[in-house]
Structure formats: C-alpha cells, structure tokens
Write an enzyme that holds these catalytic residues in place. Sequence first.
Site, PDB file in Angstrom:
ATOM      1  N   ARG A  25      12.806  -7.721   7.235  1.00  0.00           N
ATOM      2  CA  ARG A  25      12.786  -7.461   5.821  1.00  0.00           C
ATOM      3  C   ARG A  25      14.154  -7.165   5.385  1.00  0.00           C
ATOM      4  NH1 ARG A  25       7.816  -4.937   3.000  1.00  0.00           N
ATOM      5  NH2 ARG A  25       7.882  -7.285   2.210  1.00  0.00           N
ATOM      6  N   VAL A  89      13.808   1.896   1.660  1.00  0.00           N
ATOM      7  CA  VAL A  89      12.985   1.065   0.940  1.00  0.00           C
ATOM      8  C   VAL A  89      11.842   0.814   2.070  1.00  0.00           C
ATOM      9  CG1 VAL A  89      14.576   0.139  -0.655  1.00  0.00           C
ATOM     10  CG2 VAL A  89      14.544  -0.777   1.272  1.00  0.00           C
ATOM     11  N   GLU A 184       4.324   8.647   4.711  1.00  0.00           N
ATOM     12  CA  GLU A 184       5.171   7.632   5.260  1.00  0.00           C
ATOM     13  C   GLU A 184       5.765   8.238   6.580  1.00  0.00           C
ATOM     14  OE1 GLU A 184       9.118   7.687   4.689  1.00  0.00           O
ATOM     15  OE2 GLU A 184       8.416   9.590   5.094  1.00  0.00           O
ATOM     16  N   ASP A 209      -1.432   0.767   0.800  1.00  0.00           N
ATOM     17  CA  ASP A 209      -2.644   1.120   1.304  1.00  0.00           C
ATOM     18  C   ASP A 209      -2.947   2.498   0.608  1.00  0.00           C
ATOM     19  OD1 ASP A 209      -0.960   1.517   3.415  1.00  0.00           O
ATOM     20  OD2 ASP A 209      -2.406   2.747   4.088  1.00  0.00           O
TER      21      ASP A 209
END
Length: 240
Positions: A25, A89, A184, A209
């Site tokens: 990513r 991020v 997270e 989610d």
Amino acid sequence: MATPHIAAEPGDFAPAVLMPGDPRRAQRIAETLMNDARLVTDVRGMLGFTGTANGRPLSVMGSGMGQPSFTIYATELFSQFGVERIIRVGTAGGLSPRVKIGDVIVATGAHTDSAMNQLRIPGVNFSAVADFQLARAAYEASLTEQTEGDGKVHLGTVFSRDHFYFTPEGQNEALAGYGVLGVEMEAAALYGVAAEYGKQALAVLTVSDHLLDHSGDMSAAERETRFADSLRLAVAAAHS
Ligand code: HPA
C-alpha cells in the site's frame, strides 16, 4: 548510515512520512501521490519511498502490523533520519454506533491494552495523544477539501489492541460505551514514540468493518474511494 531495519542515508526521508501497515500500500500511495517517488529502503520487504506531493517533499513507508513493529520503524525514522512527523494511514474496525463503514477517524488519542507505553515511565499510565496541530490540519482539510464519498470524518479516541483475534468478552461494548470510535493496532505506540522524541504524530483511519454492527459492508471500489479521502486529510496534516 543505515539502521538495523532501514537501509537508507540521512536525507533520504522527507520531514513528513505517511505510514500504512502494508508495504504494498505504501508503494501504491507513493505512485498515486507522487510522480517522482524513489525507493529509499526495502529491508525485510518494508518498502519506503520519497518524492514530492503537491510540490512538497513527502515520504511513504510501510510499518508492518502491531505496536512493536510500528515502534521499531518510528524510532529509527525519528532518531536517525531527521523525520519530524509521522502520519499513520490505515484501517480501523468501528466501535461507536456513530461510526459507519467508510467513515474516517482522526484519532486524537489512543487507549491501549499494550504494555509498551506503560513501560515508559514507571508508575505512569501514559496518555497517548495525537499532535494537536496535525489533528487540526486534518480536521480543517475535512471541512474544506472535496470528498468523493459520503462518509463522515470523526475526531476522537481509538483503541490500539494487541490481539487481532482475541477480544475479552464485553470489551468492545464497554469501549463503545465510553465513546471510543474504533479499534486498530498501532496508534498508541506511534503517539508514545513521538512523545519520546519530541516529534509530531497522527493516525487517520478508514473504517473498514464494524465490530458491533455488521449490517453494512463496503465494496472494494468504495474502500478505495474512502481511503483516498483519508489520504487527502493525511497529506494536509503532513504539509501543515
Ligand atoms: N481489529 C484491529 N485492527 C483492525 C480491525 C480490527 O477489528 N479492523 C481493521 N483494523
């Protein structure tokens, strides 16, 4: 001089670094935001790139998953490579009923079950908080910059959990009851390292989610659009 986990020279990194968990990513972000990105490190496949975005220097590097991995890279970037600000991020699981899939969370603080910050100052429950200037810049960008999706931007706390696959019974519900926006795995560690080195840090998270409301899911295309929105906020913070 290279460090154990980053094969780069001083000056190879911009003062601001965006850090997604996934090194692929990082590569996609570099290719999307910059047309002059160059690879500056690839130790253990943890790709790091430097170039310019909107005419200003920027780096993007993967962090890996979890607080120990993030702490290793953030420590080396802050202490050896002249990095002044790191903006994580990534994604978060939603907790608060106010948060919907596709929304963006600007994490102003991070609770955690990790011992990493607890070990920093004996006897102290360290408060892991974002840099106010960066959080304000991300918030202001959310007010003024055009977003393509219809998700909301929330400012508030997240929970940085050590386990991905283990949750004590009732913990998610209790955290939601305390207004925690999402879960997270890295922000608390990032905020701890930034405090240690007197640097600036922020986490901008796309809700991928929802841990308590499984009614809605996002298509792959929606995920990318919303991720692009959170990236815009992160770049605004990086260059504020
Ligand atoms: N737990 C931890 N990290 C996450 C999650 C989760 O459920 N979803 C997205 N990132």
